[in-house]
Motif scaffolding. Structure first.
Motif, PDB file in Angstrom:
ATOM      1  N   LEU A   2      52.307 122.875 -20.003  1.00  0.00           N
ATOM      2  CA  LEU A   2      53.036 122.416 -21.210  1.00  0.00           C
ATOM      3  C   LEU A   2      52.226 122.560 -22.485  1.00  0.00           C
ATOM      4  O   LEU A   2      51.192 122.366 -22.824  1.00  0.00           O
ATOM      5  CB  LEU A   2      53.284 120.717 -20.755  1.00  0.00           C
ATOM      6  N   TYR A   3      53.406 122.617 -23.290  1.00  0.00           N
ATOM      7  CA  TYR A   3      52.462 123.230 -24.215  1.00  0.00           C
ATOM      8  C   TYR A   3      52.828 122.321 -25.773  1.00  0.00           C
ATOM      9  O   TYR A   3      54.253 121.813 -25.407  1.00  0.00           O
ATOM     10  CB  TYR A   3      52.562 124.547 -24.771  1.00  0.00           C
ATOM     11  N   VAL A   4      51.991 121.414 -26.795  1.00  0.00           N
ATOM     12  CA  VAL A   4      52.764 120.691 -28.040  1.00  0.00           C
ATOM     13  C   VAL A   4      52.308 121.626 -28.941  1.00  0.00           C
ATOM     14  O   VAL A   4      50.787 121.134 -29.230  1.00  0.00           O
ATOM     15  CB  VAL A   4      52.461 119.552 -27.208  1.00  0.00           C
ATOM     16  N   LYS A   5      52.904 121.769 -30.219  1.00  0.00           N
ATOM     17  CA  LYS A   5      52.532 121.710 -31.252  1.00  0.00           C
ATOM     18  C   LYS A   5      52.095 120.673 -32.160  1.00  0.00           C
ATOM     19  O   LYS A   5      52.513 119.213 -32.232  1.00  0.00           O
ATOM     20  CB  LYS A   5      53.967 122.129 -32.309  1.00  0.00           C
ATOM     21  N   ALA A   6      50.934 121.284 -33.078  1.00  0.00           N
ATOM     22  CA  ALA A   6      49.903 119.806 -33.773  1.00  0.00           C
ATOM     23  C   ALA A   6      49.837 120.563 -34.397  1.00  0.00           C
ATOM     24  O   ALA A   6      49.454 120.943 -35.242  1.00  0.00           O
ATOM     25  CB  ALA A   6      48.787 119.755 -33.010  1.00  0.00           C
ATOM     26  N   PRO A   7      51.155 120.144 -35.734  1.00  0.00           N
ATOM     27  CA  PRO A   7      50.922 120.270 -37.425  1.00  0.00           C
ATOM     28  C   PRO A   7      50.151 119.711 -38.489  1.00  0.00           C
ATOM     29  O   PRO A   7      49.266 118.647 -37.844  1.00  0.00           O
ATOM     30  CB  PRO A   7      52.029 119.495 -37.748  1.00  0.00           C
ATOM     31  N   ALA A   8      49.666 120.279 -38.718  1.00  0.00           N
ATOM     32  CA  ALA A   8      48.377 119.245 -40.076  1.00  0.00           C
ATOM     33  C   ALA A   8      49.134 118.407 -40.998  1.00  0.00           C
ATOM     34  O   ALA A   8      50.913 119.061 -40.661  1.00  0.00           O
ATOM     35  CB  ALA A   8      47.475 120.634 -41.245  1.00  0.00           C
ATOM     36  N   LYS A   9      48.338 117.696 -41.786  1.00  0.00           N
ATOM     37  CA  LYS A   9      48.985 117.502 -42.177  1.00  0.00           C
ATOM     38  C   LYS A   9      48.672 117.193 -43.852  1.00  0.00           C
ATOM     39  O   LYS A   9      47.377 117.541 -44.336  1.00  0.00           O
ATOM     40  CB  LYS A   9      48.783 115.821 -42.594  1.00  0.00           C
ATOM     41  N   ILE A  10      49.225 117.061 -45.247  1.00  0.00           N
ATOM     42  CA  ILE A  10      48.737 116.515 -46.327  1.00  0.00           C
ATOM     43  C   ILE A  10      48.935 115.555 -47.087  1.00  0.00           C
ATOM     44  O   ILE A  10      50.024 114.893 -46.524  1.00  0.00           O
ATOM     45  CB  ILE A  10      48.627 118.079 -47.137  1.00  0.00           C
ATOM     46  N   ASN A  11      48.084 115.004 -47.909  1.00  0.00           N
ATOM     47  CA  ASN A  11      48.148 113.541 -49.002  1.00  0.00           C
ATOM     48  C   ASN A  11      48.658 114.256 -50.224  1.00  0.00           C
ATOM     49  O   ASN A  11      48.295 114.692 -50.871  1.00  0.00           O
ATOM     50  CB  ASN A  11      46.800 113.055 -48.747  1.00  0.00           C
ATOM     51  N   LEU A  12      50.346 113.217 -49.981  1.00  0.00           N
ATOM     52  CA  LEU A  12      50.688 113.700 -51.673  1.00  0.00           C
ATOM     53  C   LEU A  12      50.039 112.572 -52.406  1.00  0.00           C
ATOM     54  O   LEU A  12      50.026 112.978 -53.783  1.00  0.00           O
ATOM     55  CB  LEU A  12      52.318 113.552 -51.405  1.00  0.00           C
ATOM     56  N   THR A  13      49.893 111.247 -52.258  1.00  0.00           N
ATOM     57  CA  THR A  13      49.180 110.716 -52.527  1.00  0.00           C
ATOM     58  C   THR A  13      48.020 109.789 -51.413  1.00  0.00           C
ATOM     59  O   THR A  13      47.923 110.021 -50.487  1.00  0.00           O
ATOM     60  CB  THR A  13      49.507 109.423 -53.370  1.00  0.00           C
ATOM     61  N   LEU A  14      46.654 109.557 -51.812  1.00  0.00           N
ATOM     62  CA  LEU A  14      45.715 108.648 -51.951  1.00  0.00           C
ATOM     63  C   LEU A  14      45.919 107.576 -52.493  1.00  0.00           C
ATOM     64  O   LEU A  14      44.542 107.684 -53.273  1.00  0.00           O
ATOM     65  CB  LEU A  14      44.540 109.486 -51.073  1.00  0.00           C
ATOM     66  N   ASP A  15      45.699 106.867 -51.937  1.00  0.00           N
ATOM     67  CA  ASP A  15      45.041 105.535 -52.621  1.00  0.00           C
ATOM     68  C   ASP A  15      44.197 104.564 -51.529  1.00  0.00           C
ATOM     69  O   ASP A  15      44.623 104.420 -50.820  1.00  0.00           O
ATOM     70  CB  ASP A  15      46.489 104.280 -53.787  1.00  0.00           C
ATOM     71  N   VAL A  16      43.490 103.903 -52.119  1.00  0.00           N
ATOM     72  CA  VAL A  16      42.489 103.154 -52.005  1.00  0.00           C
ATOM     73  C   VAL A  16      42.521 101.938 -52.743  1.00  0.00           C
ATOM     74  O   VAL A  16      41.963 101.571 -53.888  1.00  0.00           O
ATOM     75  CB  VAL A  16      40.479 103.494 -51.650  1.00  0.00           C
ATOM     76  N   LEU A  17      42.851 100.821 -51.770  1.00  0.00           N
ATOM     77  CA  LEU A  17      42.887  99.021 -52.393  1.00  0.00           C
ATOM     78  C   LEU A  17      41.992  98.659 -52.612  1.00  0.00           C
ATOM     79  O   LEU A  17      41.596  97.461 -53.604  1.00  0.00           O
ATOM     80  CB  LEU A  17      44.467  98.864 -52.101  1.00  0.00           C
ATOM     81  N   PHE A  18      41.330  97.981 -51.690  1.00  0.00           N
ATOM     82  CA  PHE A  18      39.653  97.188 -51.507  1.00  0.00           C
ATOM     83  C   PHE A  18      39.182  97.536 -49.946  1.00  0.00           C
ATOM     84  O   PHE A  18      39.898  98.107 -48.890  1.00  0.00           O
ATOM     85  CB  PHE A  18      40.550  95.599 -51.792  1.00  0.00           C
ATOM     86  N   LYS A  19      38.021  96.775 -49.923  1.00  0.00           N
ATOM     87  CA  LYS A  19      37.234  97.542 -48.948  1.00  0.00           C
ATOM     88  C   LYS A  19      37.490  95.901 -47.719  1.00  0.00           C
ATOM     89  O   LYS A  19      37.898  94.915 -48.504  1.00  0.00           O
ATOM     90  CB  LYS A  19      35.560  97.077 -49.927  1.00  0.00           C
ATOM     91  N   ARG A  20      37.396  95.812 -47.030  1.00  0.00           N
ATOM     92  CA  ARG A  20      38.708  94.684 -45.806  1.00  0.00           C
ATOM     93  C   ARG A  20      36.623  94.650 -44.775  1.00  0.00           C
ATOM     94  O   ARG A  20      36.302  94.691 -45.754  1.00  0.00           O
ATOM     95  CB  ARG A  20      39.294  95.252 -44.789  1.00  0.00           C
ATOM     96  N   PRO A  21      37.126  93.107 -45.057  1.00  0.00           N
ATOM     97  CA  PRO A  21      36.191  91.899 -43.957  1.00  0.00           C
ATOM     98  C   PRO A  21      35.628  92.855 -42.895  1.00  0.00           C
ATOM     99  O   PRO A  21      34.470  92.846 -42.384  1.00  0.00           O
ATOM    100  CB  PRO A  21      36.852  90.768 -43.775  1.00  0.00           C
ATOM    101  N   ASP A  22      36.468  94.050 -42.308  1.00  0.00           N
ATOM    102  CA  ASP A  22      35.680  94.571 -40.939  1.00  0.00           C
ATOM    103  C   ASP A  22      35.667  96.209 -41.341  1.00  0.00           C
ATOM    104  O   ASP A  22      35.266  97.038 -40.941  1.00  0.00           O
ATOM    105  CB  ASP A  22      37.322  95.371 -40.512  1.00  0.00           C
ATOM    106  N   ASN A  23      34.910  96.094 -42.907  1.00  0.00           N
ATOM    107  CA  ASN A  23      34.558  96.755 -43.501  1.00  0.00           C
ATOM    108  C   ASN A  23      35.592  98.119 -43.554  1.00  0.00           C
ATOM    109  O   ASN A  23      34.811  99.743 -43.504  1.00  0.00           O
ATOM    110  CB  ASN A  23      33.136  97.556 -42.874  1.00  0.00           C
ATOM    111  N   TYR A  24      36.387  98.193 -43.384  1.00  0.00           N
ATOM    112  CA  TYR A  24      37.712  99.688 -43.082  1.00  0.00           C
ATOM    113  C   TYR A  24      38.236  99.267 -44.632  1.00  0.00           C
ATOM    114  O   TYR A  24      37.371  98.273 -45.309  1.00  0.00           O
ATOM    115  CB  TYR A  24      38.520  99.541 -42.662  1.00  0.00           C
ATOM    116  N   HIS A  25      37.971 100.389 -45.179  1.00  0.00           N
ATOM    117  CA  HIS A  25      39.056 100.324 -46.448  1.00  0.00           C
ATOM    118  C   HIS A  25      41.202  99.909 -46.508  1.00  0.00           C
ATOM    119  O   HIS A  25      41.224 101.102 -45.551  1.00  0.00           O
ATOM    120  CB  HIS A  25      39.113 101.638 -47.451  1.00  0.00           C
TER     121      HIS A  25
END
Length: 288
Positions: A2-25
């Motif tokens: 079985l074949y499945v296509k896996a397309p690339a993505k681009i970011n038209l915007t990328l904003d970081v708002l704050f650092k979370r308690p779990d250390n992710y942004h």
């Protein structure tokens, strides 16, 4: 197989708002898929093992691989006894800010849903995707979306105005962790995400070009000056708008005519080996 296509993505915007308690942004991003894709082949195995076979020797073939993790997650969750061979025919550059590994995992989730007859919805598959990596949920859906949280909360958007996209990746890898680590949250210029959403909803290409923005650019430019060189060259060759995707190092330019896209492509080939001219896909993936 079985074949499945896996397309690339681009970011038209990328904003970081704050650092979370779990250390992710906490992020807010507008992402869209482009017509540059890996091809995932799925073949059942009687021995119960998960095997990764890739055309690119730099793709890990063990549990570090997101497609492997996707298969293991479904196998464990649903008590699947049969194994699977996952063939990854790589077209998306590795460690490029184009979500290649995440898209491979998403395609694996969608394909195994069919192969193992799990009858899961895209929403359910996206929920599993969020356990693997921040971009996997978006890649399960594909198309165009606003992503918030760690990137796993997805709000569908219409397809953006159609245009050509020239992608250029310098011969370096970028550590996402290093880029986020170098980000000074009190000293960033936030993109206008709402304006980008408006541009997409109204099919306004000029406003879309004016609304591109990525807060990670300045950090990656400091770490890897060759990325800014490519951005400047793309602007010089006449792209309508230019931005780095994700944490980089791939830079993309939007162009409204094929002739200009070809001219930019040819100009960049002198600076950069990995250059692609593609179209925006914009529409969501089928279930499998």
């Amino acid at each position: 197989m079985l074949y499945v296509k896996a397309p690339a993505k681009i970011n038209l915007t990328l904003d970081v708002l704050f650092k979370r308690p779990d250390n992710y942004h906490e992020v807010e991003m507008i992402m869209t898929t482009v017509d540059l894709a890996d091809r995932i082949g799925l073949e059942p195995r009687a021995d119960g093992l998960i095997k990764i076979i890739s055309t690119d020797r730099f793709v890990p073939d063990d549990e570090r691989n997101f497609a492997y993790q996707a298969a293991q997650l479904l196998k464990d969750t649903y008590g699947i006894e049969e194994g699977v061979s996952i063939t990854i025919d790589k077209e998306i550059p590795i460690a490029a800010g184009l979500a290649g590994g995440s898209s491979d995992a998403a395609a694996t989730l969608r394909g195994l849903n069919e192969l193992w007859k799990l009858n899961l919805t895209l929403d359910e598959l996206a929920e599993y995707g969020s356990k693997i990596g921040s971009d996997v949920s978006f890649c399960v859906y594909g198309g165009t979306a606003r992503a918030t949280g760690r990137g796993e909360k997805i709000e569908k958007l219409p397809a953006p105005p159609n245009c050509w996209v020239v992608l250029a990746k310098p011969k370096i890898g970028v550590s996402t962790a290093d880029v986020y680590g170098g980000l000074q949250l009190d000293n960033i210029k936030h993109p206008n995400t709402e304006q980008m959403v408006q541009a997409i909803r109204n099919g306004d290409y000029e406003l879309l070009c004016a609304s591109l923005g990525n807060v990670l650019e300045t950090v990656t430019f400091k770490l890897h000056p060759e990325v800014i060189t490519i951005k400047e060259q793309m602007q010089r060759f006449g792209a309508d708008a230019v931005l780095m995707s994700g944490s980089g190092p791939t830079v993309f330019g939007l162009v409204d005519s094929e002739i200009r896209a070809t001219r930019i492509y040819n100009g960049l080939r002198g600076f950069c080996e990995e250059v692609y001219t593609v179209r925006l896909l914009g529409e969501r993936n089928p279930l499998a």
